[in-house]
Design an enzyme around this catalytic site. Structure first.
Site, mmCIF file in Angstrom:
data_model
loop_
_atom_site.group_PDB
_atom_site.id
_atom_site.type_symbol
_atom_site.label_atom_id
_atom_site.label_comp_id
_atom_site.label_asym_id
_atom_site.label_seq_id
_atom_site.Cartn_x
_atom_site.Cartn_y
_atom_site.Cartn_z
ATOM 1 N N GLU A 106 0.820 -1.211 0.000
ATOM 2 C CA GLU A 106 0.000 0.000 0.000
ATOM 3 C C GLU A 106 0.849 1.253 0.000
ATOM 4 O O GLU A 106 1.947 1.261 0.538
ATOM 5 C CB GLU A 106 -0.863 0.042 1.268
ATOM 6 C CG GLU A 106 -1.936 -1.008 1.286
ATOM 7 C CD GLU A 106 -2.689 -1.040 2.606
ATOM 8 O OE1 GLU A 106 -3.836 -1.487 2.606
ATOM 9 O OE2 GLU A 106 -2.118 -0.618 3.627
ATOM 10 N N CYS A 162 3.337 8.349 1.748
ATOM 11 C CA CYS A 162 3.772 7.325 2.700
ATOM 12 C C CYS A 162 3.920 6.032 1.902
ATOM 13 O O CYS A 162 2.946 5.550 1.314
ATOM 14 C CB CYS A 162 2.706 7.183 3.787
ATOM 15 S SG CYS A 162 3.050 5.860 4.956
ATOM 16 N N CYS A 165 6.201 -7.717 6.595
ATOM 17 C CA CYS A 165 7.270 -7.229 7.464
ATOM 18 C C CYS A 165 7.677 -8.362 8.399
ATOM 19 O O CYS A 165 6.828 -9.130 8.853
ATOM 20 C CB CYS A 165 6.779 -6.034 8.283
ATOM 21 S SG CYS A 165 8.059 -5.295 9.333
ATOM 22 N N CYS A 167 5.934 -6.811 15.308
ATOM 23 C CA CYS A 167 5.396 -5.974 16.395
ATOM 24 C C CYS A 167 3.911 -6.335 16.561
ATOM 25 O O CYS A 167 3.151 -6.293 15.593
ATOM 26 C CB CYS A 167 5.569 -4.491 16.072
ATOM 27 S SG CYS A 167 7.296 -4.038 15.795
ATOM 28 N N CYS A 225 0.891 -4.100 15.293
ATOM 29 C CA CYS A 225 0.949 -3.611 13.908
ATOM 30 C C CYS A 225 0.370 -4.658 12.955
ATOM 31 O O CYS A 225 0.759 -5.831 13.005
ATOM 32 C CB CYS A 225 2.397 -3.305 13.541
ATOM 33 S SG CYS A 225 2.647 -2.952 11.796
ATOM 34 N N CYS A 248 -5.073 -1.995 6.921
ATOM 35 C CA CYS A 248 -3.648 -2.010 7.201
ATOM 36 C C CYS A 248 -3.352 -1.775 8.669
ATOM 37 O O CYS A 248 -2.561 -2.469 9.273
ATOM 38 C CB CYS A 248 -2.942 -0.960 6.363
ATOM 39 S SG CYS A 248 -1.214 -0.873 6.761
HETATM 40 N N1 SAH Z 1 8.892 -0.606 10.285
HETATM 41 C C1 SAH Z 1 9.042 0.815 10.429
HETATM 42 C C2 SAH Z 1 8.136 1.637 9.531
HETATM 43 C C3 SAH Z 1 6.712 1.209 9.317
HETATM 44 S S1 SAH Z 1 5.536 1.471 10.560
HETATM 45 C C4 SAH Z 1 8.850 1.208 11.866
HETATM 46 O O1 SAH Z 1 8.397 0.396 12.648
HETATM 47 O O2 SAH Z 1 9.220 2.329 12.224
HETATM 48 C C5 SAH Z 1 5.341 3.183 10.772
HETATM 49 C C6 SAH Z 1 4.938 3.567 12.186
HETATM 50 O O3 SAH Z 1 3.573 3.158 12.474
HETATM 51 C C7 SAH Z 1 5.807 2.928 13.253
HETATM 52 O O4 SAH Z 1 6.137 3.867 14.243
HETATM 53 C C8 SAH Z 1 4.881 1.867 13.805
HETATM 54 O O5 SAH Z 1 5.255 1.463 15.073
HETATM 55 C C9 SAH Z 1 3.534 2.564 13.747
HETATM 56 N N2 SAH Z 1 2.392 1.663 13.871
HETATM 57 C C10 SAH Z 1 2.286 0.402 13.443
HETATM 58 N N3 SAH Z 1 1.079 -0.118 13.741
HETATM 59 C C11 SAH Z 1 0.396 0.848 14.390
HETATM 60 C C12 SAH Z 1 -0.900 0.926 14.966
HETATM 61 N N4 SAH Z 1 -1.725 -0.107 14.932
HETATM 62 N N5 SAH Z 1 -1.273 2.086 15.547
HETATM 63 C C13 SAH Z 1 -0.435 3.141 15.584
HETATM 64 N N6 SAH Z 1 0.800 3.129 15.056
HETATM 65 C C14 SAH Z 1 1.231 1.999 14.468
#
Ligand code: SAH
Length: 392
Positions: free
Chosen positions: A117, A130, A137, A141, A144, A368
């Site tokens: 996306e 973005c 990935c 986490c 996420c 997403c």
């Molecule tokens: N992998 C990289 C970039 C992609 S995620 C990273 O982790 O930095 C971009 C941002 O969105 C990161 O700070 C991530 O922790 C955050 N993020 C992911 N899932 C989320 C969610 N469900 N709610 C809020 N922020 C989220």
């Protein structure tokens, strides 16, 4: 939310691609190459070297991605170039718009069926893209949505760059309501961990900042690379002497909790990852952005705000709090507003610049869970929207 019609732009990608194939890297594309390599490629095709500049001007200067539209080229040349240097990399599956057309999300199918996306976000003074750096990935986490999918594969340089060129074209068409018709910022906050696809992401950045016709001519300061904190790659980034903005997804100031929220912390601890981030700030003179998704009763306690404040006090860093965007089926939720306000207050009291990201784009974010809104607004009563250096 508006579902925009998907324009079929890829005659070479029939519907059969809908079933997933084995993940494979895509064919070579113009955007994979620097200008010198493009010259070599066109001469190998039997074309004069100046064609390299000509198609580069179309692609990066005029944002024309389809060889057929490069009508100043002889038809035979177009066909040769289309086949060899401009294969279709991204096929739109759905395009969604919300915020009165100011936020648009595109779901792409790649040549091997993998899905990624990109999001375009318009503001009165700027337009931000973005983009994804990987399909899926591997960082796992738990809050996420992409982290739950696992890694399918790295994106190629051109698959990354082509997302930006497409979105720059959308911006240039004036389709982003209420914003200037020019893409000015790129954040690597879509799917994937950019520093886990290091060489390609760095090359993509080089393409984005190279002046046209070699690249898009964006300002380094307006490009943000976001990472979970892969320390060796962060150190490598310091050595590149680039000055892109670095965002570090911290999410917890203590190892106990961060080990759970950002599993790579089991390898590189909070102190180590912050050290690398501070060294990056020292090297570039640019403030780093500490990303912190506020999760109700998980990482939003006042003592954690105080600990974070102590870690960051006096450093070239600011905190960007993100109200958690709950992923489907997740047990976690965003922190209540009063808790968020108290977290902000304590950080500011410690002298740490703190912003809260707005929740733009949520409506089209369901699939997403992490491509939510981008920029941030000042937290607290009556805070006017401020432009932070960093976005999601
Ligand atoms: N992998 C990289 C970039 C992609 S995620 C990273 O982790 O930095 C971009 C941002 O969105 C990161 O700070 C991530 O922790 C955050 N993020 C992911 N899932 C989320 C969610 N469900 N709610 C809020 N922020 C989220």
């Amino acid at each position: 939310m508006t579902i925009l019609p998907v324009i079929p732009t890829s005659p070479d990608q029939p519907d059969a691609v809908k079933t997933r194939r084995r993940p494979t890297m895509p064919p070579r594309h113009l955007a994979d190459l620097d200008l010198a390599a493009r010259k070599e490629a066109v001469t190998t095709l039997g074309e004069p070297a100046f064609r390299a500049k000509q198609i580069s001007t179309h692609y990066f200067g005029r944002l024309v991605r389809d060889a057929e539209a490069m009508t100043d080229l002889p038809a035979a040349t177009r066909a040769r170039l289309a086949g060899d240097l401009l294969p279709t990399l991204l096929t739109p599956v759905t395009e969604l718009a919300c915020d009165d057309g100011a936020t648009r999300k595109t779901l792409w199918r790649l040549h091997d069926g993998a899905l990624v996306e990109s999001v375009l976000m318009g503001y009165p003074d700027r337009v931000t893209a973005c983009v994804s750096s990987q399909a899926g990935c591997g960082m796992a986490c738990p809050f996420c949505a992409t982290g739950q999918q696992g890694l399918t594969r790295n994106l190629s340089i051109a698959e990354i760059v082509d997302q930006v060129v497409y979105l720059a074209g959308v911006a240039a068409s004036g389709a982003v309501t209420g914003s200037p018709p020019r893409l000015s910022r790129v954040v690597f906050m879509g799917m994937g961990e950019p520093l886990a696809n290091y060489p390609r992401v760095i090359e993509a950045v080089r393409r984005l900042i190279a002046p046209a016709p070699e690249g898009l001519g964006l300002s380094q300061r307006h490009i943000t690379v976001s990472t979970v904190g892969l320390v060796p790659a962060m150190r490598r980034l310091i050595a590149e002497e680039l000055s892109v903005t670095l965002a570090l997804s911290l999410h917890a100031p203590d190892d106990d909790l961060r080990d759970e929220l950002v599993p790579v912390n089991q390898r590189w601890k909070v102190a180590e990852v912050l050290d690398a981030a501070f060294d990056y700030a020292a090297q570039t003179g640019r403030r780093i952005s500490i990303e912190y998704a506020l999760i109700r009763d998980v990482n939003d306690q006042p003592w954690r705000a105080d600990l974070l404040g102590r870690l960051l006090r006096g450093k070239l860093a600011h905190v960007n709090l993100i109200p958690l965007n709950p992923t489907p089926g997740s047990k976690w939720d965003a922190s209540p507003k009063p808790v968020e306000r108290e977290f902000v207050r304590r950080l500011r009291e410690a002298g740490v610049a703190t912003t809260v990201r707005d929740t733009r784009g949520r409506e089209i974010d369901g699939a997403c869970g992490q491509l939510a809104a981008s920029e941030v607004t000042e937290a607290g009563a009556g805070g006017a929207a401020t432009i932070a250096e960093v976005a999601q």
